[in-house]
Design an enzyme around this catalytic site. Structure first.
Site, PDB file in Angstrom:
ATOM      1  N   ARG A  15       0.832  -1.198   0.000  1.00 12.71           N
ATOM      2  CA  ARG A  15       0.000   0.000   0.000  1.00 12.71           C
ATOM      3  C   ARG A  15       0.872   1.256   0.000  1.00 12.71           C
ATOM      4  O   ARG A  15       2.066   1.204   0.245  1.00 12.71           O
ATOM      5  CB  ARG A  15      -0.919  -0.002   1.232  1.00 12.71           C
ATOM      6  CG  ARG A  15      -2.002  -1.048   1.198  1.00 12.71           C
ATOM      7  CD  ARG A  15      -2.770  -1.129   2.506  1.00 12.71           C
ATOM      8  NE  ARG A  15      -1.956  -1.696   3.582  1.00 12.71           N
ATOM      9  CZ  ARG A  15      -2.384  -1.869   4.829  1.00 12.71           C
ATOM     10  NH1 ARG A  15      -3.619  -1.502   5.160  1.00 12.71           N
ATOM     11  NH2 ARG A  15      -1.591  -2.395   5.747  1.00 12.71           N
ATOM     12  N   LYS A  75       1.507   2.181   7.437  1.00 12.84           N
ATOM     13  CA  LYS A  75       1.850   1.442   8.650  1.00 12.84           C
ATOM     14  C   LYS A  75       2.816   2.241   9.511  1.00 12.84           C
ATOM     15  O   LYS A  75       3.488   3.158   9.051  1.00 12.84           O
ATOM     16  CB  LYS A  75       2.462   0.082   8.299  1.00 12.84           C
ATOM     17  CG  LYS A  75       1.484  -0.871   7.634  1.00 12.84           C
ATOM     18  CD  LYS A  75       0.273  -1.164   8.517  1.00 12.84           C
ATOM     19  CE  LYS A  75       0.620  -1.981   9.741  1.00 12.84           C
ATOM     20  NZ  LYS A  75      -0.563  -2.286  10.573  1.00 12.84           N
ATOM     21  N   TYR A  94      -1.313   4.579  10.558  1.00  9.68           N
ATOM     22  CA  TYR A  94      -1.695   3.615  11.592  1.00  9.68           C
ATOM     23  C   TYR A  94      -0.508   3.445  12.532  1.00  9.68           C
ATOM     24  O   TYR A  94       0.620   3.243  12.086  1.00  9.68           O
ATOM     25  CB  TYR A  94      -2.023   2.249  10.990  1.00  9.68           C
ATOM     26  CG  TYR A  94      -3.355   2.159  10.290  1.00  9.68           C
ATOM     27  CD1 TYR A  94      -4.546   2.369  10.971  1.00  9.68           C
ATOM     28  CD2 TYR A  94      -3.428   1.841   8.933  1.00  9.68           C
ATOM     29  CE1 TYR A  94      -5.775   2.285  10.331  1.00  9.68           C
ATOM     30  CE2 TYR A  94      -4.648   1.749   8.287  1.00  9.68           C
ATOM     31  CZ  TYR A  94      -5.822   1.968   8.984  1.00  9.68           C
ATOM     32  OH  TYR A  94      -7.026   1.883   8.347  1.00  9.68           O
ATOM     33  N   HIS A  96      -1.079   1.858  16.222  1.00 12.82           N
ATOM     34  CA  HIS A  96      -1.320   0.711  17.113  1.00 12.82           C
ATOM     35  C   HIS A  96      -0.225   0.614  18.174  1.00 12.82           C
ATOM     36  O   HIS A  96       0.373  -0.441  18.390  1.00 12.82           O
ATOM     37  CB  HIS A  96      -1.401  -0.588  16.310  1.00 12.82           C
ATOM     38  CG  HIS A  96      -2.518  -0.621  15.300  1.00 12.82           C
ATOM     39  ND1 HIS A  96      -3.843  -0.715  15.668  1.00 12.82           N
ATOM     40  CD2 HIS A  96      -2.509  -0.563  13.944  1.00 12.82           C
ATOM     41  CE1 HIS A  96      -4.606  -0.723  14.584  1.00 12.82           C
ATOM     42  NE2 HIS A  96      -3.827  -0.623  13.528  1.00 12.82           N
ATOM     43  N   GLU A 119      -6.156   4.851  13.610  1.00 16.46           N
ATOM     44  CA  GLU A 119      -7.061   3.927  14.304  1.00 16.46           C
ATOM     45  C   GLU A 119      -7.780   4.542  15.491  1.00 16.46           C
ATOM     46  O   GLU A 119      -8.707   3.942  16.035  1.00 16.46           O
ATOM     47  CB  GLU A 119      -6.305   2.666  14.750  1.00 16.46           C
ATOM     48  CG  GLU A 119      -5.350   2.842  15.907  1.00 16.46           C
ATOM     49  CD  GLU A 119      -3.962   3.300  15.497  1.00 16.46           C
ATOM     50  OE1 GLU A 119      -3.079   3.339  16.369  1.00 16.46           O
ATOM     51  OE2 GLU A 119      -3.762   3.629  14.294  1.00 16.46           O
ATOM     52  N   SER A 135     -10.594  -2.656   8.251  1.00 16.96           N
ATOM     53  CA  SER A 135     -11.261  -3.726   8.990  1.00 16.96           C
ATOM     54  C   SER A 135     -12.163  -4.522   8.056  1.00 16.96           C
ATOM     55  O   SER A 135     -12.278  -5.749   8.176  1.00 16.96           O
ATOM     56  CB  SER A 135     -12.090  -3.136  10.140  1.00 16.96           C
ATOM     57  OG  SER A 135     -11.257  -2.542  11.108  1.00 16.96           O
ATOM     58  N   ALA A 269      -6.881  -9.074  15.265  1.00 18.81           N
ATOM     59  CA  ALA A 269      -6.509  -8.105  16.304  1.00 18.81           C
ATOM     60  C   ALA A 269      -5.037  -8.159  16.667  1.00 18.81           C
ATOM     61  O   ALA A 269      -4.609  -7.498  17.614  1.00 18.81           O
ATOM     62  CB  ALA A 269      -7.360  -8.352  17.560  1.00 18.81           C
ATOM     63  N   ASP A 271      -2.436  -6.815  15.503  1.00 16.26           N
ATOM     64  CA  ASP A 271      -1.694  -5.557  15.523  1.00 16.26           C
ATOM     65  C   ASP A 271      -1.968  -4.750  16.787  1.00 16.26           C
ATOM     66  O   ASP A 271      -1.282  -3.756  17.063  1.00 16.26           O
ATOM     67  CB  ASP A 271      -1.959  -4.720  14.270  1.00 16.26           C
ATOM     68  CG  ASP A 271      -3.427  -4.470  14.006  1.00 16.26           C
ATOM     69  OD1 ASP A 271      -4.260  -4.815  14.861  1.00 16.26           O
ATOM     70  OD2 ASP A 271      -3.753  -3.927  12.925  1.00 16.26           O
TER      71      ASP A 271
END
Length: 377
Positions: A15, A75, A94, A96, A119, A135, A269, A271
Protein backbone atom coordinates in the site's frame (compact mmCIF):
# COMPACT_ATOMS: atom_id res chain seq x y z
CA UNK A 1 3.04 22.65 4.39
CA UNK A 2 5.57 20.17 2.99
CA UNK A 3 4.01 16.69 3.03
CA UNK A 4 6.06 13.55 2.47
CA UNK A 5 4.94 10.13 1.23
CA UNK A 6 7.70 7.53 1.74
CA UNK A 7 7.60 4.02 0.35
CA UNK A 8 6.37 1.45 2.87
CA UNK A 9 9.11 -0.95 3.97
CA UNK A 10 7.23 -3.44 6.13
CA UNK A 11 7.44 -6.97 4.69
CA UNK A 12 5.27 -7.21 1.57
CA UNK A 13 3.47 -3.98 2.36
CA UNK A 14 2.35 -2.79 -1.06
CA UNK A 15 0.00 0.00 0.00
CA UNK A 16 0.93 3.67 -0.20
CA UNK A 17 -0.11 6.56 2.02
CA UNK A 18 -1.48 8.81 -0.70
CA UNK A 19 -2.96 8.34 -4.18
CA UNK A 20 -2.82 10.98 -6.95
CA UNK A 21 -6.20 12.43 -6.01
CA UNK A 22 -4.88 13.15 -2.52
CA UNK A 23 -1.77 14.77 -3.96
CA UNK A 24 -3.87 16.97 -6.22
CA UNK A 25 -6.02 18.08 -3.26
CA UNK A 26 -2.87 19.29 -1.48
CA UNK A 27 -0.93 20.77 -4.39
CA UNK A 28 -3.99 22.66 -5.64
CA UNK A 29 -4.16 24.30 -2.20
CA UNK A 30 -0.54 25.43 -2.43
CA UNK A 31 1.12 22.65 -0.42
CA UNK A 32 4.24 20.74 -1.51
CA UNK A 33 4.07 16.95 -1.76
CA UNK A 34 7.22 14.82 -1.87
CA UNK A 35 6.75 11.22 -3.00
CA UNK A 36 9.55 8.69 -2.76
CA UNK A 37 10.24 7.11 -6.12
CA UNK A 38 8.25 3.92 -6.71
CA UNK A 39 6.22 4.43 -3.53
CA UNK A 40 2.99 3.70 -5.36
CA UNK A 41 4.13 0.96 -7.74
CA UNK A 42 2.87 -1.83 -5.49
CA UNK A 43 -0.60 -0.31 -5.67
CA UNK A 44 -0.43 0.11 -9.43
CA UNK A 45 0.48 3.83 -9.34
CA UNK A 46 3.62 4.85 -11.28
CA UNK A 47 5.68 7.94 -10.46
CA UNK A 48 4.35 9.65 -13.60
CA UNK A 49 0.83 9.72 -12.13
CA UNK A 50 2.08 11.58 -9.09
CA UNK A 51 4.09 14.00 -11.22
CA UNK A 52 1.02 14.70 -13.34
CA UNK A 53 -0.80 16.13 -10.29
CA UNK A 54 2.12 18.18 -9.02
CA UNK A 55 4.12 15.91 -6.72
CA UNK A 56 7.90 16.04 -6.57
CA UNK A 57 9.48 12.60 -6.95
CA UNK A 58 12.32 12.14 -4.47
CA UNK A 59 14.96 9.46 -4.85
CA UNK A 60 15.47 8.46 -1.22
CA UNK A 61 13.41 7.88 1.89
CA UNK A 62 15.98 9.85 3.91
CA UNK A 63 15.29 12.94 1.85
CA UNK A 64 11.51 12.58 2.10
CA UNK A 65 11.65 12.32 5.88
CA UNK A 66 14.23 15.10 6.27
CA UNK A 67 12.38 17.68 4.16
CA UNK A 68 8.80 17.00 5.26
CA UNK A 69 6.81 18.70 7.99
CA UNK A 70 4.19 15.96 7.83
CA UNK A 71 4.70 12.32 6.82
CA UNK A 72 1.70 10.40 5.48
CA UNK A 73 2.09 6.61 5.66
CA UNK A 74 0.06 3.44 5.93
CA UNK A 75 1.85 1.44 8.65
CA UNK A 76 3.74 2.54 11.73
CA UNK A 77 7.43 3.38 11.36
CA UNK A 78 9.61 0.34 11.95
CA UNK A 79 13.15 0.18 13.33
CA UNK A 80 15.05 1.30 10.18
CA UNK A 81 12.82 4.40 10.06
CA UNK A 82 13.19 5.52 13.67
CA UNK A 83 16.31 7.57 12.98
CA UNK A 84 14.56 9.26 10.05
CA UNK A 85 11.89 10.81 12.27
CA UNK A 86 12.55 14.54 12.59
CA UNK A 87 12.16 16.57 15.78
CA UNK A 88 8.61 17.86 16.05
CA UNK A 89 7.48 16.10 12.88
CA UNK A 90 3.83 15.22 12.28
CA UNK A 91 3.36 11.54 11.34
CA UNK A 92 -0.07 10.54 10.09
CA UNK A 93 -0.50 6.76 9.83
CA UNK A 94 -1.69 3.62 11.59
CA UNK A 95 0.30 3.33 14.82
CA UNK A 96 -1.32 0.71 17.11
CA UNK A 97 1.19 1.81 19.75
CA UNK A 98 -0.15 -0.55 22.41
CA UNK A 99 0.60 -3.55 20.21
CA UNK A 100 3.91 -2.76 18.51
CA UNK A 101 7.56 -2.32 19.48
CA UNK A 102 7.67 -0.10 22.63
CA UNK A 103 10.80 1.52 21.20
CA UNK A 104 8.61 3.31 18.65
CA UNK A 105 6.74 5.15 21.40
CA UNK A 106 10.02 6.02 23.13
CA UNK A 107 11.36 7.41 19.85
CA UNK A 108 8.25 9.48 19.20
CA UNK A 109 8.44 10.96 22.68
CA UNK A 110 12.18 11.62 22.49
CA UNK A 111 11.79 13.46 19.19
CA UNK A 112 8.60 15.21 20.32
CA UNK A 113 6.85 13.93 17.22
CA UNK A 114 3.11 14.35 16.75
CA UNK A 115 1.66 10.88 16.15
CA UNK A 116 -1.76 11.16 14.52
CA UNK A 117 -3.12 7.62 14.52
CA UNK A 118 -5.67 6.55 11.94
CA UNK A 119 -7.06 3.93 14.30
CA UNK A 120 -8.06 6.36 17.06
CA UNK A 121 -9.66 9.13 14.99
CA UNK A 122 -13.18 8.68 16.33
CA UNK A 123 -16.51 10.32 15.58
CA UNK A 124 -18.94 11.33 18.31
CA UNK A 125 -21.02 8.21 17.65
CA UNK A 126 -18.01 6.05 18.57
CA UNK A 127 -17.26 4.92 15.02
CA UNK A 128 -13.69 4.76 13.68
CA UNK A 129 -13.88 6.01 10.09
CA UNK A 130 -10.23 5.44 9.17
CA UNK A 131 -10.10 1.96 10.68
CA UNK A 132 -13.34 0.81 9.07
CA UNK A 133 -12.14 0.28 5.46
CA UNK A 134 -9.14 -1.79 6.50
CA UNK A 135 -11.26 -3.73 8.99
CA UNK A 136 -13.62 -4.52 6.13
CA UNK A 137 -10.73 -5.78 4.01
CA UNK A 138 -9.15 -7.76 6.86
CA UNK A 139 -12.48 -9.30 7.88
CA UNK A 140 -13.15 -10.58 4.38
CA UNK A 141 -9.56 -11.74 3.96
CA UNK A 142 -9.71 -13.64 7.28
CA UNK A 143 -12.12 -16.15 5.78
CA UNK A 144 -10.20 -16.41 2.51
CA UNK A 145 -6.89 -17.13 4.23
CA UNK A 146 -8.56 -19.28 6.88
CA UNK A 147 -10.20 -21.44 4.24
CA UNK A 148 -6.83 -21.88 2.49
CA UNK A 149 -5.12 -22.78 5.77
CA UNK A 150 -7.73 -25.49 6.39
CA UNK A 151 -6.50 -27.30 3.28
CA UNK A 152 -4.36 -30.32 4.16
CA UNK A 153 -1.46 -29.08 2.04
CA UNK A 154 -1.30 -25.97 4.24
CA UNK A 155 -1.37 -27.86 7.53
CA UNK A 156 -5.12 -27.81 8.05
CA UNK A 157 -7.49 -30.67 8.77
CA UNK A 158 -8.74 -30.81 5.18
CA UNK A 159 -12.17 -29.23 5.60
CA UNK A 160 -14.04 -27.41 2.84
CA UNK A 161 -15.91 -24.57 4.51
CA UNK A 162 -18.97 -24.93 2.30
CA UNK A 163 -19.03 -28.72 2.49
CA UNK A 164 -20.88 -30.75 -0.14
CA UNK A 165 -24.25 -32.54 0.00
CA UNK A 166 -24.09 -35.33 2.54
CA UNK A 167 -21.00 -33.96 4.32
CA UNK A 168 -20.97 -31.40 7.13
CA UNK A 169 -20.02 -27.83 6.43
CA UNK A 170 -17.03 -26.15 8.04
CA UNK A 171 -17.70 -24.47 11.38
CA UNK A 172 -16.54 -20.85 11.77
CA UNK A 173 -16.52 -19.01 15.09
CA UNK A 174 -16.08 -15.25 14.92
CA UNK A 175 -15.22 -13.44 18.15
CA UNK A 176 -16.40 -9.85 17.88
CA UNK A 177 -19.39 -8.61 15.92
CA UNK A 178 -18.00 -5.27 14.77
CA UNK A 179 -16.78 -4.37 11.29
CA UNK A 180 -14.23 -7.21 11.11
CA UNK A 181 -16.68 -9.79 12.41
CA UNK A 182 -19.54 -8.68 10.19
CA UNK A 183 -17.41 -8.72 7.04
CA UNK A 184 -15.93 -12.10 7.97
CA UNK A 185 -19.43 -13.46 8.48
CA UNK A 186 -20.57 -12.19 5.07
CA UNK A 187 -17.82 -14.14 3.32
CA UNK A 188 -18.18 -17.23 5.51
CA UNK A 189 -21.94 -17.36 4.95
CA UNK A 190 -21.40 -16.80 1.24
CA UNK A 191 -19.04 -19.78 1.16
CA UNK A 192 -21.68 -21.91 2.86
CA UNK A 193 -20.03 -22.33 6.25
CA UNK A 194 -21.80 -22.83 9.56
CA UNK A 195 -21.14 -19.49 11.31
CA UNK A 196 -21.31 -18.34 14.93
CA UNK A 197 -20.69 -14.74 16.00
CA UNK A 198 -19.90 -13.97 19.64
CA UNK A 199 -20.16 -10.44 21.02
CA UNK A 200 -20.69 -8.74 24.36
CA UNK A 201 -23.19 -6.22 22.95
CA UNK A 202 -26.69 -7.71 22.84
CA UNK A 203 -28.01 -4.90 20.66
CA UNK A 204 -25.31 -5.67 18.13
CA UNK A 205 -26.21 -9.35 18.19
CA UNK A 206 -29.86 -8.46 17.57
CA UNK A 207 -28.81 -6.37 14.57
CA UNK A 208 -26.64 -9.18 13.19
CA UNK A 209 -29.41 -11.72 13.65
CA UNK A 210 -31.70 -9.46 11.64
CA UNK A 211 -29.33 -8.64 8.78
CA UNK A 212 -28.22 -12.24 8.33
CA UNK A 213 -31.82 -13.46 8.45
CA UNK A 214 -30.96 -16.24 10.88
CA UNK A 215 -28.15 -17.62 8.71
CA UNK A 216 -25.65 -17.11 11.55
CA UNK A 217 -25.87 -18.17 15.17
CA UNK A 218 -25.33 -15.35 17.67
CA UNK A 219 -24.04 -15.88 21.20
CA UNK A 220 -23.57 -13.49 24.10
CA UNK A 221 -19.91 -13.39 25.04
CA UNK A 222 -18.92 -15.18 28.22
CA UNK A 223 -16.26 -17.70 29.17
CA UNK A 224 -18.47 -20.73 28.54
CA UNK A 225 -19.88 -19.65 25.17
CA UNK A 226 -16.42 -18.78 23.89
CA UNK A 227 -14.95 -22.08 25.14
CA UNK A 228 -17.65 -24.27 23.61
CA UNK A 229 -17.66 -22.48 20.25
CA UNK A 230 -13.87 -22.42 19.94
CA UNK A 231 -13.53 -26.12 20.79
CA UNK A 232 -16.06 -27.06 18.10
CA UNK A 233 -14.78 -24.69 15.41
CA UNK A 234 -12.69 -25.53 12.38
CA UNK A 235 -11.81 -21.85 11.93
CA UNK A 236 -11.74 -19.16 14.64
CA UNK A 237 -11.49 -15.49 13.67
CA UNK A 238 -10.47 -12.96 16.33
CA UNK A 239 -11.93 -9.53 15.61
CA UNK A 240 -12.09 -7.73 18.96
CA UNK A 241 -11.11 -4.08 19.25
CA UNK A 242 -10.74 -1.58 22.07
CA UNK A 243 -9.70 1.70 20.38
CA UNK A 244 -6.03 2.42 21.02
CA UNK A 245 -5.69 -0.25 23.71
CA UNK A 246 -4.29 -3.76 23.75
CA UNK A 247 -6.86 -6.36 22.74
CA UNK A 248 -8.24 -8.51 25.59
CA UNK A 249 -7.09 -12.15 25.61
CA UNK A 250 -10.42 -13.92 25.14
CA UNK A 251 -9.07 -17.26 23.90
CA UNK A 252 -6.51 -18.77 26.27
CA UNK A 253 -3.63 -21.03 25.29
CA UNK A 254 -5.30 -23.85 27.22
CA UNK A 255 -8.41 -23.45 25.09
CA UNK A 256 -6.40 -23.43 21.85
CA UNK A 257 -4.84 -26.72 23.00
CA UNK A 258 -8.33 -28.22 23.22
CA UNK A 259 -9.09 -27.50 19.54
CA UNK A 260 -8.88 -30.44 17.17
CA UNK A 261 -5.60 -30.84 15.24
CA UNK A 262 -5.54 -28.98 11.94
CA UNK A 263 -7.98 -26.31 13.09
CA UNK A 264 -7.12 -22.72 12.17
CA UNK A 265 -7.12 -19.41 14.02
CA UNK A 266 -6.87 -16.03 12.28
CA UNK A 267 -6.31 -13.17 14.72
CA UNK A 268 -7.13 -9.89 12.98
CA UNK A 269 -6.51 -8.11 16.30
CA UNK A 270 -2.83 -9.11 16.31
CA UNK A 271 -1.69 -5.56 15.52
CA UNK A 272 -3.20 -4.59 18.89
CA UNK A 273 -1.58 -7.53 20.67
CA UNK A 274 -4.15 -10.14 19.63
CA UNK A 275 -7.23 -11.56 21.35
CA UNK A 276 -5.98 -15.16 21.08
CA UNK A 277 -3.25 -15.86 23.62
CA UNK A 278 -1.09 -18.03 21.37
CA UNK A 279 -0.92 -15.49 18.55
CA UNK A 280 2.20 -13.47 17.78
CA UNK A 281 2.66 -11.26 14.71
CA UNK A 282 3.74 -12.93 11.48
CA UNK A 283 4.50 -11.58 8.02
CA UNK A 284 3.25 -12.23 4.51
CA UNK A 285 6.52 -14.07 3.82
CA UNK A 286 5.93 -16.48 6.73
CA UNK A 287 2.25 -16.02 7.58
CA UNK A 288 1.55 -19.11 9.66
CA UNK A 289 2.90 -21.24 12.46
CA UNK A 290 1.54 -24.27 14.28
CA UNK A 291 1.02 -24.45 18.02
CA UNK A 292 -0.79 -27.26 19.86
CA UNK A 293 -1.57 -28.68 16.42
CA UNK A 294 -3.52 -25.54 15.43
CA UNK A 295 -2.53 -23.45 12.41
CA UNK A 296 -2.13 -19.76 13.35
CA UNK A 297 -2.38 -16.98 10.75
CA UNK A 298 -1.33 -13.71 12.43
CA UNK A 299 -0.20 -11.28 9.75
CA UNK A 300 -0.37 -7.76 11.18
CA UNK A 301 -0.81 -5.99 7.83
CA UNK A 302 -3.26 -8.31 6.07
CA UNK A 303 -4.71 -5.65 3.71
CA UNK A 304 -1.22 -5.04 2.31
CA UNK A 305 -1.71 -8.19 0.22
CA UNK A 306 -4.54 -6.57 -1.76
CA UNK A 307 -3.18 -3.04 -2.24
CA UNK A 308 -5.22 -2.02 -5.26
CA UNK A 309 -8.34 -2.46 -3.16
CA UNK A 310 -7.05 -1.38 0.23
CA UNK A 311 -4.97 1.66 -0.78
CA UNK A 312 -7.88 3.40 -2.45
CA UNK A 313 -10.32 2.38 0.29
CA UNK A 314 -7.97 3.76 2.94
CA UNK A 315 -7.04 7.01 1.24
CA UNK A 316 -10.69 7.84 0.55
CA UNK A 317 -11.03 8.24 4.32
CA UNK A 318 -7.61 9.65 5.28
CA UNK A 319 -7.57 12.43 2.66
CA UNK A 320 -9.92 14.97 4.33
CA UNK A 321 -7.93 14.92 7.57
CA UNK A 322 -4.52 15.29 5.90
CA UNK A 323 -5.88 18.26 3.96
CA UNK A 324 -7.24 19.80 7.15
CA UNK A 325 -3.89 19.40 8.97
CA UNK A 326 -1.99 20.88 6.02
CA UNK A 327 -4.37 23.82 5.60
CA UNK A 328 -4.81 24.74 9.26
CA UNK A 329 -1.74 23.35 10.99
CA UNK A 330 -2.07 20.50 13.46
CA UNK A 331 -3.01 22.51 16.54
CA UNK A 332 -5.76 24.53 14.89
CA UNK A 333 -7.05 21.44 13.08
CA UNK A 334 -7.33 19.60 16.39
CA UNK A 335 -9.12 22.52 17.99
CA UNK A 336 -11.60 22.57 15.12
CA UNK A 337 -12.24 18.81 14.84
CA UNK A 338 -12.91 16.61 17.88
CA UNK A 339 -12.64 13.41 15.85
CA UNK A 340 -9.16 14.37 14.66
CA UNK A 341 -8.19 15.40 18.19
CA UNK A 342 -8.88 11.87 19.39
CA UNK A 343 -6.33 10.66 16.84
CA UNK A 344 -3.40 12.44 18.49
CA UNK A 345 -1.47 9.78 20.42
CA UNK A 346 1.74 11.68 21.19
CA UNK A 347 2.60 15.37 21.14
CA UNK A 348 5.61 17.40 22.32
CA UNK A 349 7.09 14.46 24.25
CA UNK A 350 3.84 13.44 25.96
CA UNK A 351 1.35 10.61 25.51
CA UNK A 352 -2.02 12.15 24.71
CA UNK A 353 -4.18 9.04 24.30
CA UNK A 354 -5.27 7.53 27.59
CA UNK A 355 -5.45 3.86 26.57
CA UNK A 356 -1.94 3.98 25.10
CA UNK A 357 -0.56 5.66 28.24
CA UNK A 358 -2.20 3.05 30.46
CA UNK A 359 -1.04 0.05 28.45
CA UNK A 360 2.54 1.28 28.03
CA UNK A 361 3.00 2.76 31.50
CA UNK A 362 3.28 6.45 30.62
CA UNK A 363 1.71 9.47 32.25
CA UNK A 364 -1.37 10.59 30.35
CA UNK A 365 -1.72 14.23 29.36
CA UNK A 366 -4.97 15.34 27.77
CA UNK A 367 -4.70 16.56 24.20
CA UNK A 368 -5.84 20.08 24.97
CA UNK A 369 -3.53 20.38 27.97
CA UNK A 370 -0.67 19.29 25.72
CA UNK A 371 -1.35 21.69 22.87
CA UNK A 372 -2.09 24.46 25.36
CA UNK A 373 1.38 24.05 26.80
CA UNK A 374 3.05 24.55 23.42
CA UNK A 375 1.85 26.05 20.17
CA UNK A 376 3.60 24.09 17.46
CA UNK A 377 2.54 23.10 13.99
Amino acid sequence: MIVGVPKEIKTREYRVGMVPAGVRALTSAGHTVLVETNAGVGSGIPDSEYQRVGAQIVQSADEVWKRSEMIVKVKEPIAPEYERIQDGQIIYTYFHLAGVDPELTRTLLKKKASAVAYETIQLDDGSLPLLKPMSEVAGKMAIQVGAACLEKAHGGKGILLGGVPGVRRGRVTIIGGGVVGTCAAKVAVGMGAEVTIIDINLERLTYLDDVFLGRVATLASDTESIAKSVREADLVVGGVLIPGAAAPKLVSEALVAEMSPGSVVVDVAVDQGGCIETCVPTTHDNPTFVKHGVVHYCVANMPGAVPQTSTYALTNTTRPYSRKIADMGLVEAIKADKALARGLNTYNGQVTYEAVAKDLGYNYVSIFDAIGAKGGR
